[in-house]
Write a protein that holds these residues in place. Structure first.
Motif, PDB file in Angstrom:
ATOM      1  N   LEU A 174       2.343  -0.088  -5.459  1.00  0.00           N
ATOM      2  CA  LEU A 174       2.560   0.880  -4.382  1.00  0.00           C
ATOM      3  C   LEU A 174       1.394   0.801  -3.402  1.00  0.00           C
ATOM      4  O   LEU A 174       0.235   0.742  -3.817  1.00  0.00           O
ATOM      5  N   GLY A 175       1.712   0.797  -2.106  1.00  0.00           N
ATOM      6  CA  GLY A 175       0.694   0.589  -1.085  1.00  0.00           C
ATOM      7  C   GLY A 175       0.461   1.793  -0.198  1.00  0.00           C
ATOM      8  O   GLY A 175       0.726   2.930  -0.574  1.00  0.00           O
ATOM      9  N   GLY A 176      -0.044   1.514   0.985  1.00  0.00           N
ATOM     10  CA  GLY A 176      -0.453   2.567   1.913  1.00  0.00           C
ATOM     11  C   GLY A 176       0.711   3.159   2.691  1.00  0.00           C
ATOM     12  O   GLY A 176       1.879   2.935   2.367  1.00  0.00           O
ATOM     13  N   LEU A 186      -6.436   1.064 -18.407  1.00  0.00           N
ATOM     14  CA  LEU A 186      -6.596   1.651 -17.073  1.00  0.00           C
ATOM     15  C   LEU A 186      -7.822   1.040 -16.408  1.00  0.00           C
ATOM     16  O   LEU A 186      -8.920   1.050 -16.982  1.00  0.00           O
ATOM     17  N   LYS A 187      -7.639   0.535 -15.178  1.00  0.00           N
ATOM     18  CA  LYS A 187      -8.779   0.094 -14.363  1.00  0.00           C
ATOM     19  C   LYS A 187      -8.848   1.104 -13.214  1.00  0.00           C
ATOM     20  O   LYS A 187      -8.146   0.980 -12.216  1.00  0.00           O
ATOM     21  N   PRO A 188      -9.700   2.128 -13.376  1.00  0.00           N
ATOM     22  CA  PRO A 188      -9.747   3.167 -12.337  1.00  0.00           C
ATOM     23  C   PRO A 188     -10.518   2.678 -11.112  1.00  0.00           C
ATOM     24  O   PRO A 188     -11.188   1.644 -11.166  1.00  0.00           O
ATOM     25  N   SER A 189     -10.443   3.449 -10.052  1.00  0.00           N
ATOM     26  CA  SER A 189     -11.236   3.106  -8.863  1.00  0.00           C
ATOM     27  C   SER A 189     -12.713   3.157  -9.221  1.00  0.00           C
ATOM     28  O   SER A 189     -13.179   4.078  -9.903  1.00  0.00           O
ATOM     29  N   GLU A 190     -13.462   2.202  -8.728  1.00  0.00           N
ATOM     30  CA  GLU A 190     -14.908   2.167  -8.979  1.00  0.00           C
ATOM     31  C   GLU A 190     -15.646   3.245  -8.194  1.00  0.00           C
ATOM     32  O   GLU A 190     -16.837   3.441  -8.385  1.00  0.00           O
ATOM     33  N   ARG A 191     -14.934   3.930  -7.287  1.00  0.00           N
ATOM     34  CA  ARG A 191     -15.597   4.954  -6.482  1.00  0.00           C
ATOM     35  C   ARG A 191     -15.734   6.282  -7.219  1.00  0.00           C
ATOM     36  O   ARG A 191     -16.668   7.031  -7.004  1.00  0.00           O
ATOM     37  N   ASP A 217      -2.610   1.649  12.455  1.00  0.00           N
ATOM     38  CA  ASP A 217      -3.353   1.541  11.194  1.00  0.00           C
ATOM     39  C   ASP A 217      -3.246   2.823  10.369  1.00  0.00           C
ATOM     40  O   ASP A 217      -3.111   3.919  10.922  1.00  0.00           O
ATOM     41  N   GLU A 218      -3.351   2.645   9.071  1.00  0.00           N
ATOM     42  CA  GLU A 218      -3.504   3.823   8.202  1.00  0.00           C
ATOM     43  C   GLU A 218      -4.979   4.238   8.308  1.00  0.00           C
ATOM     44  O   GLU A 218      -5.861   3.505   7.842  1.00  0.00           O
ATOM     45  N   ILE A 219      -5.254   5.386   8.922  1.00  0.00           N
ATOM     46  CA  ILE A 219      -6.655   5.783   9.149  1.00  0.00           C
ATOM     47  C   ILE A 219      -7.258   6.362   7.867  1.00  0.00           C
ATOM     48  O   ILE A 219      -8.391   6.110   7.521  1.00  0.00           O
ATOM     49  N   GLY A 277      -2.538   1.536  -4.518  1.00  0.00           N
ATOM     50  CA  GLY A 277      -3.716   1.373  -3.661  1.00  0.00           C
ATOM     51  C   GLY A 277      -3.280   1.024  -2.257  1.00  0.00           C
ATOM     52  O   GLY A 277      -2.181   1.388  -1.827  1.00  0.00           O
ATOM     53  N   SER A 278      -4.115   0.289  -1.539  1.00  0.00           N
ATOM     54  CA  SER A 278      -3.815  -0.030  -0.142  1.00  0.00           C
ATOM     55  C   SER A 278      -2.794  -1.173  -0.059  1.00  0.00           C
ATOM     56  O   SER A 278      -2.638  -1.961  -0.998  1.00  0.00           O
ATOM     57  N   THR A 279      -2.137  -1.274   1.090  1.00  0.00           N
ATOM     58  CA  THR A 279      -1.060  -2.262   1.229  1.00  0.00           C
ATOM     59  C   THR A 279      -1.525  -3.715   1.066  1.00  0.00           C
ATOM     60  O   THR A 279      -0.872  -4.478   0.339  1.00  0.00           O
ATOM     61  N   VAL A 296      -3.745   0.065 -12.488  1.00  0.00           N
ATOM     62  CA  VAL A 296      -4.835  -0.047 -11.507  1.00  0.00           C
ATOM     63  C   VAL A 296      -4.654   1.075 -10.495  1.00  0.00           C
ATOM     64  O   VAL A 296      -3.592   1.199  -9.881  1.00  0.00           O
ATOM     65  N   THR A 297      -5.703   1.882 -10.320  1.00  0.00           N
ATOM     66  CA  THR A 297      -5.507   3.117  -9.554  1.00  0.00           C
ATOM     67  C   THR A 297      -6.502   3.253  -8.400  1.00  0.00           C
ATOM     68  O   THR A 297      -7.586   2.689  -8.437  1.00  0.00           O
ATOM     69  N   PRO A 298      -6.115   4.050  -7.373  1.00  0.00           N
ATOM     70  CA  PRO A 298      -6.943   4.209  -6.180  1.00  0.00           C
ATOM     71  C   PRO A 298      -7.925   5.373  -6.331  1.00  0.00           C
ATOM     72  O   PRO A 298      -7.813   6.172  -7.267  1.00  0.00           O
TER      73      PRO A 298
HETATM   74  P1  NAD Z   1      -7.763  -0.048  -2.733  1.00  0.00           P
HETATM   75  O1  NAD Z   1      -6.570  -0.896  -2.499  1.00  0.00           O
HETATM   76  O2  NAD Z   1      -9.026  -0.411  -2.051  1.00  0.00           O
HETATM   77  O3  NAD Z   1      -8.122  -0.023  -4.307  1.00  0.00           O
HETATM   78  C1  NAD Z   1      -7.165   0.340  -5.283  1.00  0.00           C
HETATM   79  C2  NAD Z   1      -7.536  -0.325  -6.603  1.00  0.00           C
HETATM   80  O4  NAD Z   1      -7.460  -1.743  -6.453  1.00  0.00           O
HETATM   81  C3  NAD Z   1      -8.953  -0.016  -7.087  1.00  0.00           C
HETATM   82  O5  NAD Z   1      -8.919   0.188  -8.480  1.00  0.00           O
HETATM   83  C4  NAD Z   1      -9.735  -1.273  -6.716  1.00  0.00           C
HETATM   84  O6  NAD Z   1     -10.788  -1.553  -7.623  1.00  0.00           O
HETATM   85  C5  NAD Z   1      -8.694  -2.360  -6.792  1.00  0.00           C
HETATM   86  N1  NAD Z   1      -8.908  -3.433  -5.817  1.00  0.00           N
HETATM   87  C6  NAD Z   1      -9.529  -3.341  -4.618  1.00  0.00           C
HETATM   88  N2  NAD Z   1      -9.477  -4.527  -3.975  1.00  0.00           N
HETATM   89  C7  NAD Z   1      -8.811  -5.371  -4.789  1.00  0.00           C
HETATM   90  C8  NAD Z   1      -8.428  -6.755  -4.678  1.00  0.00           C
HETATM   91  N3  NAD Z   1      -8.729  -7.478  -3.620  1.00  0.00           N
HETATM   92  N4  NAD Z   1      -7.736  -7.289  -5.707  1.00  0.00           N
HETATM   93  C9  NAD Z   1      -7.413  -6.572  -6.792  1.00  0.00           C
HETATM   94  N5  NAD Z   1      -7.758  -5.272  -6.942  1.00  0.00           N
HETATM   95  C10 NAD Z   1      -8.438  -4.673  -5.959  1.00  0.00           C
HETATM   96  O7  NAD Z   1      -7.329   1.453  -2.410  1.00  0.00           O
HETATM   97  P2  NAD Z   1      -8.237   2.755  -2.340  1.00  0.00           P
HETATM   98  O8  NAD Z   1      -9.086   2.689  -1.122  1.00  0.00           O
HETATM   99  O9  NAD Z   1      -8.869   3.018  -3.647  1.00  0.00           O
HETATM  100  O10 NAD Z   1      -7.112   3.890  -2.162  1.00  0.00           O
HETATM  101  C11 NAD Z   1      -6.576   4.271  -0.926  1.00  0.00           C
HETATM  102  C12 NAD Z   1      -5.298   3.544  -0.624  1.00  0.00           C
HETATM  103  O11 NAD Z   1      -4.344   3.773  -1.658  1.00  0.00           O
HETATM  104  C13 NAD Z   1      -4.629   4.041   0.654  1.00  0.00           C
HETATM  105  O12 NAD Z   1      -4.113   2.936   1.350  1.00  0.00           O
HETATM  106  C14 NAD Z   1      -3.509   4.940   0.158  1.00  0.00           C
HETATM  107  O13 NAD Z   1      -2.421   5.096   1.032  1.00  0.00           O
HETATM  108  C15 NAD Z   1      -3.106   4.211  -1.075  1.00  0.00           C
HETATM  109  N6  NAD Z   1      -2.402   5.086  -2.014  1.00  0.00           N
HETATM  110  C16 NAD Z   1      -1.062   4.897  -2.159  1.00  0.00           C
HETATM  111  C17 NAD Z   1      -0.357   5.728  -2.993  1.00  0.00           C
HETATM  112  C18 NAD Z   1       1.122   5.547  -3.185  1.00  0.00           C
HETATM  113  O14 NAD Z   1       1.639   6.136  -4.104  1.00  0.00           O
HETATM  114  N7  NAD Z   1       1.804   4.755  -2.382  1.00  0.00           N
HETATM  115  C19 NAD Z   1      -1.015   6.746  -3.706  1.00  0.00           C
HETATM  116  C20 NAD Z   1      -2.388   6.900  -3.534  1.00  0.00           C
HETATM  117  C21 NAD Z   1      -3.074   6.047  -2.675  1.00  0.00           C
END
Ligand code: NAD
Length: 492
Positions: free
Chosen positions: A245-247, A170-175, A376-378, A223-225, A144-146
């Motif tokens: 892995l989070g923010g 792979l479930k990529p970001s929908e964006r 906050d992570e801006i 993705g985000s924390t 699952v990727t951001p």
């Molecule tokens: P996000 O958490 O919104 O989304 C990431 C993925 O999770 C997407 O594929 C999304 O569809 C899915 N998702 C969203 N909400 C979900 C939920 N409630 N339950 C299950 N899945 C869900 O993150 P984003 O906005 O796409 O990416 C930015 C964030 O990712 C930032 O916080 C950034 O710091 C972080 N990031 C971290 C790393 C790292 O290696 N630590 C690398 C890149 C990005």
């Protein structure tokens, strides 16, 4: 309107679109992406499970050949892939190519899979007894990727997972989902059998269904924390192997002896590159002693020269943000900063309005714990300056922060850098390097709220995460030999 397909079992699968994909440089909707039904998700997991049986038995030389071919295809298609990334993410073409290059490193590392998957052998541990270990694939891996690295993060996961004999969904970001489909096609062109790399589009509901699915063996999430924490909890509850892995909130500490021109360049590059939408972006410059005023002067001189514009314009230093909602959120941190007694040294929110999700670079002086701009992570082009008196204060500030992804120190003092590296509670540290993303032979991962789970991603920890250990103890009896002994076997 174009719909972004899934890629299942070697073919594009079209469904009607549910969510908008934008070109952030124009604000226009360019495609729609589907949210799959539960029955569709079950079908994909079935496909993956069948493919896993065969791929798990594939020879190491076959896997190596495919990964070498993929490497070549990624090089040949770099321009096309970068254009696709820019059209949906908004980052500059140069930045998109940089992302591809860093993803490619992981494919190159995975090409050495014969070395990475080598087991151990101990001869004659007891009389006539040998022991050897192997590492076997875990099976079906969900990735699952951001949005911010739409090809690099999928490659962080898939290169090593597939090299280890696993099948990937792979479930990529929908964006910005389109580039993942081209990646899947390149995997196929490289010779990967159908069903070994699948792309399932969707959103949070899709992820939740995958994480809970009994046919899924492991989950790699970036993705985000808040989401990383939730995915880790849910996957653990369903007995999956999981890394999430989070923010981040990355500090860059500048000591009084640092070369301030080098530090100012680094702050600009790492603070505003990719519009600040990097998990390893610098978001707080921690000035020690009397460094703040001269450093702010040098940063603003450079900042005033930055050009914000479409990612496909070679003159742009950085492009738009990913969505209008994110733009509004980023702007709110700048407009509310004076309420927290933070000085807005440069206000990028006044950027001449135009189509698309653009915001200029902002610089905030006086960020500190307890203020929104610090806590906050801006994830935008907003750099904060924190002022501390001493080196130890800087370490304390870094260590009090709940995130622990990356940190940098700028100094000419080797011992200070060494002490800093030893005492900060952060996973990735740069000494005069502002974005210390490790090369692919070292694993990537933060500490504290920047990761949930034990394993860092890619590199040696990636191979460990995607494999299970097996240990075989062997004895070939030497006839005539017969022995009845109900005691617990020892080597003594
Ligand atoms: P996000 O958490 O919104 O989304 C990431 C993925 O999770 C997407 O594929 C999304 O569809 C899915 N998702 C969203 N909400 C979900 C939920 N409630 N339950 C299950 N899945 C869900 O993150 P984003 O906005 O796409 O990416 C930015 C964030 O990712 C930032 O916080 C950034 O710091 C972080 N990031 C971290 C790393 C790292 O290696 N630590 C690398 C890149 C990005």
């Amino acid at each position: 309107m174009r719909t972004v397909p899934h890629f299942i079992n070697g073919v594009r699968v079209e469904e009607s679109g549910d969510l908008n994909v934008f070109n952030p440089a124009t604000g226009e909707v360019t495609a729609r992406v589907p949210i799959p039904s539960p029955a569709f998700i079950n079908n994909v997991v079935d496909v993956a499970t069948k493919a896993a049986d065969e791929w798990g038995q594939s020879t190491l030389s076959r896997r190596t050949n495919i990964l070498f071919s993929l490497r070549q295809l990624l090089v040949e298609h770099t321009d096309e892939l970068a254009a696709l990334i820019t059209s949906e993410h908004g980052k500059t073409l140069a930045d998109a190519k940089g992302e591809i290059a860093r993803g490619l490193e992981n494919v190159e590392y995975a090409c050495g899979l014969i070395e990475h998957l080598k087991g151990g052998f101990s001869d004659q541990v007891a009389d006539g007894v040998d022991v050897h270990s192997t590492r076997e694939p875990v099976g079906v891996v969900v990735a699952v990727t951001p949005f911010n690295f739409p090809i690099m993060v999928p490659l962080w996961m898939s290169a090593n997972a597939i090299a280890s004999g696993n099948v990937v969904i792979l479930k990529p970001s929908e964006r910005d989902p389109s580039v993942s489909i081209r990646l899947a096609e390149l995997f196929e062109e490289a010779g990967l059998p159908h069903g070994v790399f699948n792309v399932l589009q969707g959103n949070a509901t899709t992820v939740q269904a995958l994480v809970e699915h009994p046919g899924v063996d492991a989950v790699s999430f970036v993705g985000s924390t808040p989401v990383a924490r939730a995915v880790h909890e849910s996957a653990s509850r369903h007995h999956k192997r999981v890394q999430a892995l989070g923010g981040a909130k990355n500090h860059m500490v500048v000591l009084p002896d640092a070369d301030l021109d080098v530090a100012a360049d680094a702050a600009i590059n790492a603070g505003y590159g990719s519009a600040g939408e990097r998990c390893m972006a610098i978001s707080v410059v921690v000035t020690v002693g009397d460094v703040a005023d001269p450093l702010i002067k040098k940063i603003t001189e450079r900042l005033d020269r930055l050009k914000v514009g479409p990612g496909d314009d070679p003159a742009s230093d950085f492009g738009p943000l990913i969505t209008k909602e994110h733009l509004d959120r980023v702007v709110s941190y700048v407009t509310s900063a004076p309420d927290d007694d933070i000085t807005v040294v440069r206000d990028g929110t006044t950027l001449e309005s135009r189509e698309g999700f653009f915001v200029g670079p902002s610089l905030l002086d006086g960020v500190r714990p307890g203020t929104k701009a610090y806590d906050d992570e801006i994830f935008g082009p907003v750099l904060g300056v924190a002022r501390v008196a001493t080196f130890n204060d800087a370490i304390e500030l870094v260590n009090r922060n709940p995130y622990g992804n990356g940190v940098a120190i700028f100094t000419r003092d080797g011992n200070a850098a060494r002490l800093f590296s030893r005492h900060v509670h952060v996973g990735m540290i740069g000494v005069n390097v502002p974005i210390p993303v490790p090369i692919s032979a070292y694993s990537f991962g933060g500490w504290k709220d920047s990761i949930f789970g034990d394993a860092h991603i890619y590199g040696p920890e990636g191979f460990a995460f995607y494999t299970r250990a097996k240990v075989v103890t062997t004895r070939w009896p030497q006839p005539p030999e017969s022995q009845i002994d109900l005691g617990f076997p020892t080597t003594r």
